[in-house]
Design a protein around this motif. Structure first.
Motif, PDB file in Angstrom:
ATOM      1  N   ARG A  30      39.727  37.101  20.818  1.00  0.00           N
ATOM      2  CA  ARG A  30      41.135  36.844  21.123  1.00  0.00           C
ATOM      3  C   ARG A  30      41.452  37.139  22.592  1.00  0.00           C
ATOM      4  O   ARG A  30      42.130  36.362  23.264  1.00  0.00           O
ATOM      5  CB  ARG A  30      42.018  37.678  20.207  1.00  0.00           C
ATOM      6  N   THR A  31      40.932  38.244  23.105  1.00  0.00           N
ATOM      7  CA  THR A  31      41.213  38.634  24.490  1.00  0.00           C
ATOM      8  C   THR A  31      40.667  37.620  25.483  1.00  0.00           C
ATOM      9  O   THR A  31      41.315  37.287  26.482  1.00  0.00           O
ATOM     10  CB  THR A  31      40.612  40.026  24.774  1.00  0.00           C
ATOM     11  N   TRP A  32      39.464  37.130  25.234  1.00  0.00           N
ATOM     12  CA  TRP A  32      38.813  36.202  26.160  1.00  0.00           C
ATOM     13  C   TRP A  32      38.975  34.739  25.751  1.00  0.00           C
ATOM     14  O   TRP A  32      38.391  33.858  26.377  1.00  0.00           O
ATOM     15  CB  TRP A  32      37.331  36.549  26.276  1.00  0.00           C
TER      16      TRP A  32
ATOM     17  N   PRO B 167      32.766  52.397  33.052  1.00  0.00           N
ATOM     18  CA  PRO B 167      32.298  52.265  34.437  1.00  0.00           C
ATOM     19  C   PRO B 167      30.842  51.843  34.553  1.00  0.00           C
ATOM     20  O   PRO B 167      30.472  51.165  35.518  1.00  0.00           O
ATOM     21  CB  PRO B 167      32.522  53.663  35.030  1.00  0.00           C
ATOM     22  N   VAL B 168      30.017  52.226  33.582  1.00  0.00           N
ATOM     23  CA  VAL B 168      28.620  51.764  33.607  1.00  0.00           C
ATOM     24  C   VAL B 168      28.569  50.251  33.485  1.00  0.00           C
ATOM     25  O   VAL B 168      27.868  49.558  34.240  1.00  0.00           O
ATOM     26  CB  VAL B 168      27.804  52.442  32.485  1.00  0.00           C
ATOM     27  N   LEU B 169      29.328  49.701  32.532  1.00  0.00           N
ATOM     28  CA  LEU B 169      29.348  48.247  32.352  1.00  0.00           C
ATOM     29  C   LEU B 169      29.906  47.544  33.584  1.00  0.00           C
ATOM     30  O   LEU B 169      29.414  46.485  33.988  1.00  0.00           O
ATOM     31  CB  LEU B 169      30.184  47.885  31.121  1.00  0.00           C
ATOM     32  N   ALA B 170      30.940  48.124  34.186  1.00  0.00           N
ATOM     33  CA  ALA B 170      31.595  47.479  35.330  1.00  0.00           C
ATOM     34  C   ALA B 170      30.731  47.483  36.576  1.00  0.00           C
ATOM     35  O   ALA B 170      30.976  46.694  37.499  1.00  0.00           O
ATOM     36  CB  ALA B 170      32.925  48.175  35.617  1.00  0.00           C
TER      37      ALA B 170
ATOM     38  N   ASN C 288      38.484  41.728  35.675  1.00  0.00           N
ATOM     39  CA  ASN C 288      37.852  40.700  36.510  1.00  0.00           C
ATOM     40  C   ASN C 288      36.384  40.437  36.168  1.00  0.00           C
ATOM     41  O   ASN C 288      35.574  40.153  37.052  1.00  0.00           O
ATOM     42  CB  ASN C 288      37.968  41.071  37.995  1.00  0.00           C
ATOM     43  N   LEU C 289      36.027  40.522  34.904  1.00  0.00           N
ATOM     44  CA  LEU C 289      34.674  40.129  34.507  1.00  0.00           C
ATOM     45  C   LEU C 289      34.552  38.613  34.580  1.00  0.00           C
ATOM     46  O   LEU C 289      35.407  37.890  34.058  1.00  0.00           O
ATOM     47  CB  LEU C 289      34.366  40.594  33.076  1.00  0.00           C
ATOM     48  N   SER C 290      33.480  38.131  35.184  1.00  0.00           N
ATOM     49  CA  SER C 290      33.246  36.688  35.226  1.00  0.00           C
ATOM     50  C   SER C 290      32.798  36.204  33.860  1.00  0.00           C
ATOM     51  O   SER C 290      32.412  36.997  32.990  1.00  0.00           O
ATOM     52  CB  SER C 290      32.181  36.356  36.265  1.00  0.00           C
ATOM     53  N   GLU C 291      32.812  34.893  33.656  1.00  0.00           N
ATOM     54  CA  GLU C 291      32.388  34.337  32.367  1.00  0.00           C
ATOM     55  C   GLU C 291      30.939  34.685  32.072  1.00  0.00           C
ATOM     56  O   GLU C 291      30.574  34.988  30.941  1.00  0.00           O
ATOM     57  CB  GLU C 291      32.565  32.807  32.382  1.00  0.00           C
ATOM     58  N   GLY C 292      30.098  34.661  33.114  1.00  0.00           N
ATOM     59  CA  GLY C 292      28.694  35.006  32.922  1.00  0.00           C
ATOM     60  C   GLY C 292      28.504  36.442  32.480  1.00  0.00           C
ATOM     61  O   GLY C 292      27.658  36.733  31.625  1.00  0.00           O
TER      62      GLY C 292
END
Length: 480
Positions: free
Chosen positions: A243-245, A380-383, A415-419
């Motif tokens: 839902r979010t994306w 923060p690790v994921l980011a 601001n995560l890109s689609e990839g």
């Protein structure tokens, strides 16, 4: 002095309340967050102890047996009646994987009350933790294990298995390929329940070797974890982001679904070829049913054949549960109506036992309680990672956290890109078979199949069984 309302807002601290980590190293970011909120280290330390406990559960079970054996020997020597040892029963309880996270959630509660007080702690456990998924798993697992549903699933899969002459090998392949893919439509917990019950009857009752047992369990967990990615509503880690994306079923098919199906086919074929000799030998063995299996788990003890209308009604209850999976009041209410319906039609039913589903729900509830306090370091690790490292990190992190938690925290990263979005979900579902706690349906599979592993599935055995198909999934998602 802080008012009660301020205390509730301040603890547990929201991720958005931490300073912007831009320009900082990941080590500096985590150190800063630990200084701002020292309880972060306490919560993560307790969570790590709970994980260690899950890996050590088999040792508690073995200790329970040794204590009971010594207790029985002393009773015989003294001419006393043999009774269960309290110490042995306590060790056995500590060896039940399904209760581990719930027990450590009590430790967490005590620590939280000591640090922040009762009101903030109560607020977290009662208001901030979402128990919808554990409740859903309890209900869907109980429904999927009923006699009409298992009978219908077995009849449908028999058509495919008979194409391979109905041998144990053909049943094995049919269940491990078709069952997990059905998870995209009936949800992964339901698919896991049906697959585990049918594997118990058609495969595990034939007493395969320990190596093949663990390989099959690992393959089942991996296939179910990726088998729910053909749609946007059936797999818990996908539900957290869809839902979010704004991900639809067509998006899931195009980016995940076809790769997942290829990986399931390739992994199952690889294991079939590796174990083809033993799978062929199983056809010549008589089945040895487990006399301790609960009556409802695939039982055929009910005296009358199940009519079509009853099977259709059970399927309607399952459909209602899936459609209302986000609304506990609706699917729990529907389940209570179902219990009354099952009582009225008991002549066609087997006993509906809730112990297994409730234990699994307790396991998942404890996991989400702990997981809700791990975002301070996971987010923060994921980011901080690029696409391939993010995929690999999500795969590894999933082994120690429910994969739905990993993807949920990814939605909080700006601001995560689609990839990067695709990479984190791919990693989360890829690692979903490596441990019991990696994917929400896994505890259901363990609860139903543990009796074939002396009631103690060894984490290393599961990891080794799941590793080859996990590597195949990595290749499918990253190279195709």
């Amino acid at each position: 002095m802080m008012s009660p309302s301020d205390a509730l807002r301040a603890f547990p601290r929201a991720l958005s309340s931490y300073p912007d980590p831009t320009g900082q190293s990941i080590v500096d970011t985590l150190r800063q967050r630990a200084e701002i909120e020292p309880f972060n280290l306490v919560a993560t330390g307790i969570f790590l102890l709970a994980i260690v406990h899950t890996f050590a559960a088999a040792r508690f079970t073995d200790l329970s047996h040794r204590i009971q054996h010594r207790h029985d020997e002393r009773a015989r020597a003294e001419g006393r009646r043999q009774t269960p040892s309290v110490a042995a029963e306590l060790m056995h309880f500590l060896g039940e994987v399904e209760v581990v996270f719930g027990l450590w959630a009590l430790v967490l509660l005590v620590a939280m009350v000591g640090y922040a007080g009762w009101e903030p702690s109560k607020h977290y456990y009662n208001d901030l933790v979402n128990y919808t998924e554990p409740l859903f798993v309890v209900v869907i697992m109980a429904l999927a294990s009923t006699r009409p549903i298992i009978g219908f699933a077995e009849s449908a899969l028999r058509v495919v298995a008979n194409a391979g002459r109905g041998t144990p090998g053909s049943w094995w392949a049919t269940i491990l390929i078709i069952g997990p893919v059905l998870g995209s439509f009936i949800t992964e917990p339901a698919a896991m329940t049906i697959c585990a019950l049918l594997l118990a009857r058609q495969f595990y009752d034939l007493q395969p070797s320990p190596r093949l047992k663990y390989a099959t369990l690992g393959l089942l967990f991996v296939n179910v974890s990726i088998g729910g990615t053909l749609t946007h509503f059936a797999a818990p880690p996908v539900l957290m982001v869809a839902r979010t994306w704004d991900w639809s079923t067509s998006f899931m098919l195009g980016h995940f679904g076809w790769r997942a199906v290829l990986a399931i086919l390739a992994s199952t074929l690889a294991y079939f070829l590796l174990f083809r000799r033993e799978l062929g030998e199983l056809a010549r063995r008589p089945a040895i049913p487990d006399v301790d299996v609960p009556e409802n788990y695939g039982s055929t003890a009910a005296p009358l054949p199940v009519p079509t209308w009853l099977t259709a009604t059970h399927m309607a209850f399952m459909a209602w549960t899936v459609l209302t999976s986000h609304y506990p009041a609706l699917f729990v209410g529907g389940f209570l109506i179902f219990i009354g319906f099952a009582r009225a039609t008991s002549v066609y039913q087997s006993q509906i036992e809730l112990k297994g589903p409730l234990l699994v729900g307790f396991f998942l509830a404890g996991l989400v309680i702990h997981g809700g306090l791990q975002g301070w370091w996971i987010a923060p690790v994921l980011a901080s990672l690029s696409e391939t490292p993010l995929f690999l990190s999500a795969t590894v992190l999933t082994s120690f956290n429910d994969n739905a938690l990993i993807t949920y925290l990814a939605t909080l990263v700006p601001n995560l890109s689609e990839g990067l979005k695709v990479a984190v979900v791919e990693g989360a579902v890829t690692g979903g078979g490596l441990t019991v706690i990696a994917n929400a349906p896994n505890p259901a599979g363990q609860a139903l199949l543990a009796r074939f592993f002396d009631n103690s599935i060894k984490p290393l055995g599961l990891l080794l069984g799941a590793l080859p198909p996990t590597l195949i999934v990595i290749a499918a998602f990253r190279l195709l």
